[in-house]
Scaffold this active site. Sequence first.
Site, PDB file in Angstrom:
ATOM      1  N   CYS A 115      -1.318   8.503  -2.965  1.00 26.26           N
ATOM      2  CA  CYS A 115      -1.113   7.370  -2.652  1.00 26.26           C
ATOM      3  C   CYS A 115       0.532   7.384  -2.485  1.00 26.26           C
ATOM      4  CB  CYS A 115      -1.128   6.420  -4.050  1.00 26.26           C
ATOM      5  SG  CYS A 115      -0.540   4.787  -3.954  1.00 26.26           S
ATOM      6  N   GLU A 140      -7.191   0.478  -1.246  1.00 25.72           N
ATOM      7  CA  GLU A 140      -6.197  -0.636  -1.037  1.00 25.72           C
ATOM      8  C   GLU A 140      -6.770  -1.995  -1.587  1.00 25.72           C
ATOM      9  OE1 GLU A 140      -3.707   0.266   0.287  1.00 25.72           O
ATOM     10  OE2 GLU A 140      -4.374   1.916   1.208  1.00 25.72           O
ATOM     11  N   HIS A 180      -5.681  -2.016  -5.141  1.00 27.43           N
ATOM     12  CA  HIS A 180      -3.933  -2.031  -5.142  1.00 27.43           C
ATOM     13  C   HIS A 180      -3.926  -3.587  -5.407  1.00 27.43           C
ATOM     14  CE1 HIS A 180      -1.422   1.309  -4.610  1.00 27.43           C
ATOM     15  NE2 HIS A 180      -2.154   1.609  -3.543  1.00 27.43           N
TER      16      HIS A 180
END
Length: 170
Positions: free
Chosen positions: A99, A142, A145
């Site tokens: 990441c 993603e 996130h």
Amino acid sequence: MGKGRARAIVLYGEPVLHAPCAEVTTFDRELAKLVDDMMASMRAADGVGLAANQIGVPLRVFVYDCPDAEGEQHTGHIVNPVLKVPGRRPATTKDTEGCLSVPGPHTEFRRAATATVTGLDVEGNPLTVRGTGYFARCLQHELDHLDGVVYVDLLSTRRRRKILDEAGLE
Ligand code: ZN
């Protein structure tokens, strides 16, 4: 392409990475500019994906530039994405993941082998993105996130500490 401005990547530990992002409700030039800047930021950092909160903007948007299982490159963005993992017990694969917000280390762990994400494009038109291989992993990473979850949060405490230590983070 190339019209965005690369912004600084937020590191693990900054509150914006650890809280759910808000739905996008306004599809205007500012949103288009955000997507351009995210694309530029991802490219500058040599990433395969980037969520808006990784440049400090707590909105549900991510960008990607990532190969799938067949080696086909997928480049784009998605707004207000919703993940559909096939079935209750989807096939999984183990692969290496890292990441931009935890710079340096990578580690192997399991994720669903395919992923389908529905959402909107920057103009508010419906969009469906299907991923296999590394792109499926990218889509799930993603999405996490945007829910305030960084991949290391999915690992055991011991593994998480080791990775954060390796990255020079706490
Ligand atoms: Zn990430």
